[in-house]
Design an enzyme around this catalytic site. Structure first.
Site: not given
Length: 318
Positions: A232, A234, A263, A285
């Site tokens: 959680t 990078r 992303e 994210h």
């Protein structure tokens, strides 16, 4: 009058009250800004606010008026900080806002994978419970967290908060020393021991040149206890293709990722090919994005702008 430009308002949830700086200013706001639009949109800006819109060295060459960048996040890999320093541009980032939201999301993924929530939910949707002929069935293993070893990579405020939750659940919590570091303090356990003995490994460390692909094929091969891998932090800390291979070979039991190398993900991201597996969870994210945390992010972001304008910049990265 000071011109402030917010490049990517849409990265902050719609529930967040966007308070503006408390000094006279000219405000411009964009929902989204692509990399090739940054220079044009910041052409007359004194202060830039960005979350994920990149500001690189080549862009800065076209921005002689820019004096300050307020990053609406803790991670600042979208900013060329050395180039900003060279040009006398102050860069500030948000800190400490995610001490509840990211650890909670981390454990949401851990619980879901440890207890096979995804697999059992799909079984009910598919009618497996109805076919079972008894009050329950055992299509997937379920394991307690109590007594398991939680290996944490990253000992900052978020890593420490994750460790606190783990201890409250009766887990054996250890923090990894830096990879390849021969000596370390009492807080840390050697990198190799963390890989070899952890039941769950969770990452909470920045993405830097020396942490990119921190865990790849060789590291997965060391994982003797077939751990669950959680990221959680990078995208890029874990080699995604190597992770798929490790799942295929049974070197790890499951993976819960909230961050990916690119992303949103591109079509050839290897994790997209295994999303239908019950032991794989990918969220977009959002670990950072509780409504409470996002409001704190914004309050810090605009406060940094105000502090810079007052001549007392805070949380300066350079």
């Amino acid at each position: 009058m000071t011109k402030v430009v917010f490049l990517d308002r849409a990265t902050i949830g719609p529930s967040v009250a966007i308070r503006r700086p408390d000094f006279p200013h000219d405000w411009t706001e964009y929902d989204r800004t692509q990399a090739d639009q940054v220079a044009e949109r910041l052409a007359d800006a004194d202060i830039a606010i960005t979350n994920k819109a990149p500001i690189r060295a080549e862009t800065l060459e076209a921005l002689p008026k820019l004096k300050m960048i307020s990053v609406a996040a803790t991670g600042y890999d979208v900013i060329d900080v050395p180039a900003c320093t060279k040009r006398g541009i102050i860069v500030s980032n948000v800190r400490g806002y995610a001490v509840n939201t990211v650890p909670e999301h981390t454990f949401a993924l851990i619980f879901a994978l440890q207890r096979n929530i995804v697999g059992y939910r799909q079984d009910v949707i598919d009618g497996e419970w109805q076919k079972a002929g008894q009050f329950c069935f055992f299509n997937h293993s379920i394991r307690d967290l109590y007594g398991t070893r939680l290996g944490i990579v990253g000992s900052g405020v978020i890593g420490q908060a994750v460790g606190q939750i783990g201890r409250a659940l009766g887990m054996d919590v250890i923090f990894a020393a830096h990879k390849g570091q021969p000596t370390f303090g009492s807080l840390y356990t050697s990198w190799n021991t963390v890989l070899e003995t952890s039941d769950i490994i969770t990452l909470h460390t920045p993405l830097k040149p020396d942490t990119r692909n921190l865990i790849s094929t060789a590291e997965f091969a060391q994982m003797k206890r077939r751990p669950i891998i959680i990221n959680t932090s990078r995208g890029g800390l874990v080699d995604e293709a190597a992770l798929v291979g490790a799942l295929d070979r049974g070197e790890v039991r499951g993976a819960g990722f909230d961050v990916l190398t690119r992303e949103p993900p591109v079509a050839d991201n290897p994790l997209l090919t295994i999303l239908n597996r019950p032991n794989v969870i990918v969220t977009p994210h959002v670990a950072w994005a509780s409504e409470e945390a996002m409001q704190v992010v914004w309050e810090q972001t605009v406060w940094h702008v105000e502090q810079f304008h007052a001549g007392t910049p805070k949380n300066v990265l350079n």
